[in-house]
Design an enzyme around this catalytic site. Structure first.
Site, PDB file in Angstrom:
ATOM      1  N   GLU A 173      12.222   2.662   9.546  1.00 15.27           N
ATOM      2  CA  GLU A 173      12.607   1.336   9.071  1.00 15.27           C
ATOM      3  C   GLU A 173      13.702   1.418   8.018  1.00 15.27           C
ATOM      4  O   GLU A 173      13.817   2.392   7.273  1.00 15.27           O
ATOM      5  CB  GLU A 173      11.392   0.573   8.534  1.00 15.27           C
ATOM      6  CG  GLU A 173      10.674   1.246   7.387  1.00 15.27           C
ATOM      7  CD  GLU A 173       9.357   0.561   7.043  1.00 15.27           C
ATOM      8  OE1 GLU A 173       8.715  -0.023   7.950  1.00 15.27           O
ATOM      9  OE2 GLU A 173       8.948   0.622   5.861  1.00 15.27           O
ATOM     10  N   LYS A 178       7.896   4.065  13.920  1.00 14.02           N
ATOM     11  CA  LYS A 178       8.356   2.914  13.159  1.00 14.02           C
ATOM     12  C   LYS A 178       9.301   3.335  12.030  1.00 14.02           C
ATOM     13  O   LYS A 178       9.032   3.073  10.858  1.00 14.02           O
ATOM     14  CB  LYS A 178       7.163   2.149  12.588  1.00 14.02           C
ATOM     15  CG  LYS A 178       7.514   0.779  12.008  1.00 14.02           C
ATOM     16  CD  LYS A 178       6.302   0.204  11.275  1.00 14.02           C
ATOM     17  CE  LYS A 178       6.670  -1.079  10.564  1.00 14.02           C
ATOM     18  NZ  LYS A 178       5.580  -1.569   9.698  1.00 14.02           N
ATOM     19  N   SER A 202       0.806  -1.219   0.000  1.00 13.13           N
ATOM     20  CA  SER A 202       0.000   0.000   0.000  1.00 13.13           C
ATOM     21  C   SER A 202       0.843   1.274   0.000  1.00 13.13           C
ATOM     22  O   SER A 202       2.002   1.277   0.422  1.00 13.13           O
ATOM     23  CB  SER A 202      -0.913   0.017   1.235  1.00 13.13           C
ATOM     24  OG  SER A 202      -0.145  -0.022   2.429  1.00 13.13           O
ATOM     25  N   ARG A 258      -2.551   3.897   5.916  1.00 15.59           N
ATOM     26  CA  ARG A 258      -2.668   3.567   4.497  1.00 15.59           C
ATOM     27  C   ARG A 258      -3.686   4.465   3.807  1.00 15.59           C
ATOM     28  O   ARG A 258      -4.651   4.904   4.426  1.00 15.59           O
ATOM     29  CB  ARG A 258      -3.088   2.113   4.314  1.00 15.59           C
ATOM     30  CG  ARG A 258      -2.185   1.095   4.981  1.00 15.59           C
ATOM     31  CD  ARG A 258      -2.721  -0.317   4.780  1.00 15.59           C
ATOM     32  NE  ARG A 258      -1.936  -1.309   5.518  1.00 15.59           N
ATOM     33  CZ  ARG A 258      -2.178  -1.654   6.773  1.00 15.59           C
ATOM     34  NH1 ARG A 258      -3.184  -1.105   7.427  1.00 15.59           N
ATOM     35  NH2 ARG A 258      -1.415  -2.553   7.380  1.00 15.59           N
ATOM     36  N   HIS A 305       5.541   5.990   1.291  1.00 15.65           N
ATOM     37  CA  HIS A 305       6.323   4.971   0.603  1.00 15.65           C
ATOM     38  C   HIS A 305       5.442   3.782   0.250  1.00 15.65           C
ATOM     39  O   HIS A 305       4.346   3.621   0.782  1.00 15.65           O
ATOM     40  CB  HIS A 305       7.519   4.511   1.451  1.00 15.65           C
ATOM     41  CG  HIS A 305       7.139   3.861   2.743  1.00 15.65           C
ATOM     42  ND1 HIS A 305       6.680   4.566   3.839  1.00 15.65           N
ATOM     43  CD2 HIS A 305       7.144   2.548   3.130  1.00 15.65           C
ATOM     44  CE1 HIS A 305       6.430   3.746   4.838  1.00 15.65           C
ATOM     45  NE2 HIS A 305       6.696   2.513   4.425  1.00 15.65           N
ATOM     46  N   GLN A 363       1.639   4.206   1.966  1.00 16.39           N
ATOM     47  CA  GLN A 363       1.544   4.245   3.426  1.00 16.39           C
ATOM     48  C   GLN A 363       2.607   5.143   4.018  1.00 16.39           C
ATOM     49  O   GLN A 363       3.534   5.597   3.337  1.00 16.39           O
ATOM     50  CB  GLN A 363       1.709   2.833   3.988  1.00 16.39           C
ATOM     51  CG  GLN A 363       3.043   2.179   3.649  1.00 16.39           C
ATOM     52  CD  GLN A 363       3.165   0.760   4.179  1.00 16.39           C
ATOM     53  OE1 GLN A 363       3.832   0.532   5.180  1.00 16.39           O
ATOM     54  NE2 GLN A 363       2.503  -0.189   3.496  1.00 16.39           N
ATOM     55  N   HIS A 415       4.411   5.765   8.302  1.00 13.04           N
ATOM     56  CA  HIS A 415       4.415   5.384   9.707  1.00 13.04           C
ATOM     57  C   HIS A 415       4.516   6.647  10.564  1.00 13.04           C
ATOM     58  O   HIS A 415       5.376   7.495  10.314  1.00 13.04           O
ATOM     59  CB  HIS A 415       5.580   4.450  10.002  1.00 13.04           C
ATOM     60  CG  HIS A 415       5.641   3.275   9.083  1.00 13.04           C
ATOM     61  ND1 HIS A 415       4.609   2.370   8.949  1.00 13.04           N
ATOM     62  CD2 HIS A 415       6.610   2.855   8.219  1.00 13.04           C
ATOM     63  CE1 HIS A 415       4.943   1.454   8.063  1.00 13.04           C
ATOM     64  NE2 HIS A 415       6.148   1.725   7.604  1.00 13.04           N
ATOM     65  N   LYS A 431      -7.065  -3.050   2.524  1.00 14.92           N
ATOM     66  CA  LYS A 431      -7.118  -2.921   3.977  1.00 14.92           C
ATOM     67  C   LYS A 431      -7.689  -1.560   4.383  1.00 14.92           C
ATOM     68  O   LYS A 431      -7.991  -0.716   3.543  1.00 14.92           O
ATOM     69  CB  LYS A 431      -5.715  -3.095   4.562  1.00 14.92           C
ATOM     70  CG  LYS A 431      -5.127  -4.479   4.376  1.00 14.92           C
ATOM     71  CD  LYS A 431      -3.753  -4.590   5.030  1.00 14.92           C
ATOM     72  CE  LYS A 431      -3.152  -5.974   4.888  1.00 14.92           C
ATOM     73  NZ  LYS A 431      -1.803  -6.061   5.534  1.00 14.92           N
TER      74      LYS A 431
END
Length: 431
Positions: A130, A128, A101, A284, A265, A103, A105, A290
């Site tokens: 990453e 989050k 997706s 998202r 991203h 999205q 964080h 979702k």
């Protein structure tokens, strides 16, 4: 001085629909068991997150319960004081067949607010950040393109400009001509928000017209091929147009992508190892079936207009065999340890905090008194919780658990390894 034990972990597999299926999946290969050819094996989770917790294989107790029981003896004084019974990081392997997706964080402040408001969809209070390290050719969208590139696409693809709206496109043009960065961010936010809230009928019609025109072209560029590819699965989703807003990034094996909080991203294809702060908060707004939270995503994003170089991370060569990836966060960093011609033994520096050792290719033997155990891709046990040094050599031996829980200052020895990555807690960074 005695040293901390290494423990084999039983780790969780996530079977998300976007994952590669059966033996095509890197995750499935790491399982060490026969994979269902019709089942997606999307993610391997290694850590203490409650959505996919790891267990100590020998005793079948939760890793978090072990840490809670042994406290700082298990993970070190600094780590336990900061993170209690949770590991500060979550370590994953991803095998991507179908686009993830659009999205982002949330940062820590927003994560706490979202969790309090909607804990069902935002289960964590933590941020989050990453780091994704490519294991093969890997594609992603990350961050907003530079404004001049976006304006070029508005001019080149009339369907894109029409969905966003002429007045918003003109505002972005004026902000660019004034070289006003703050105004550019404001206008870019308005353009992106218009796109993500556009009528579905308009999106569907505009995408159909764009894709039809692209298919009719004699020669297409890689970005246009990507639009056609993603359109096959999402023919009425505004996320397809996000390809023209966001940086399209291609990574080669060993290249890395660091995704900061509030950065848009989407991972598109390929296999990667991923380290992150321990959280599963995802906001998202496109390319997914979702839960979508469009208003939150549009409000939270960092609308800085940056190029690819702001997100691609080059590892730092530490020795001939170790590359370090150290993003500006306190929770994690990653070592890539690789040998073309493995030596008899290899020494690593010890770390005071917890580590995860994951074998991607090849094999090795940990040697802790009075026994040891094999670490080998596709051969159980395959994932190791390490809190202290281990000794690797060419001998194959299963393991016996000896709980040496005191910090260790001896050096770690590795041998017979090819393509091993190790994550550890970085103290004092990015606070």
């Amino acid at each position: 001085m005695t040293c901390c034990n290494s423990y084999s972990l039983s780790c969780h597999i996530q079977h998300y629909g976007w994952g590669k299926k059966g033996k095509e999946s890197k995750v499935a290969k790491l399982m060490g068991t026969k994979a269902d050819p019709n089942k997606p094996y999307a993610e391997l989770w290694v850590g203490t997150h409650k959505k996919g917790p790891s267990f100590l294989r020998e005793t079948n107790i939760l890793l978090s319960e072990y840490i809670d029981k042994e406290k700082e003896a298990a993970v070190g004084r600094h780590c336990y004081a900061r993170f209690a019974s949770e590991l500060p990081f979550l370590f994953k392997v991803l095998s991507i067949r179908k686009t993830l997706s659009i999205q982002a964080h949330p940062d820590k402040l927003l994560a706490r607010a979202l969790h309090q408001k909607d804990p069902a969809n935002y289960p964590d209070k933590n941020h989050k950040p990453e780091l994704a390290i490519a294991l093969e050719d890997f594609e992603a969208l990350c961050g907003f393109r530079k404004v001049d590139a976006i304006l070029h696409f508005f001019s080149q693809y009339k369907e894109f400009a029409r969905v966003v709206g002429e007045s918003f496109v003109e505002s972005l043009i004026r902000s660019y001509e004034k070289s006003d960065k703050d105004l550019q961010r404001k206008c870019l936010k308005e353009c992106f928000t218009q796109l993500m809230n556009a009528d579905e009928v308009v999106i569907k019609q505009s995408l159909a017209e764009l894709v039809s025109a692209l298919r009719a072209k004699g020669l297409r560029n890689s970005l246009e091929d990507l639009i056609i590819r993603i359109y096959k699965d999402f023919s009425s989703d505004p996320g397809v147009f996000c390809i023209l807003f966001m940086n399209y990034i291609k990574l080669k094996p060993g290249d890395a992508l660091f995704v900061r909080p509030n950065t848009p991203h989407a991972y598109l294809s390929g296999d990667c190892v991923e380290a992150m702060a321990c959280s599963d908060n995802v906001v998202r707004a496109g390319l997914t079936g979702k839960f979508k939270d469009v208003s939150t995503l549009c409000d939270m994003l960092d609308y800085s207009s940056e190029g690819v170089d702001e997100f691609v991370v080059s590892g730092r060569s530490h020795t001939a065999n170790i590359i370090k990836y150290a993003p500006p966060v306190e929770e994690f960093a990653v070592d890539r340890i690789q040998f073309v011609d493995p030596p008899q033994a290899f020494q690593l520096e010890p770390y005071a905090g917890p580590s995860i050792l994951l074998c991607i290719e090849g094999c090795a033997l940990t040697n802790l008194e009075p026994g040891g155990f094999v670490v080998k891709r596709g051969c159980l046990p395959r994932d190791v919780m390490k809190c202290g040094p281990s000794h690797f050599n060419r001998n194959y031996s299963f393991y016996t658990v000896q709980c040496h829980l005191h910090p260790c200052t001896k050096r770690t020895r590795l041998c017979g390894l090819s393509g091993v990555l190790r994550a550890w807690q970085r103290r004092g960074a990015g606070k």
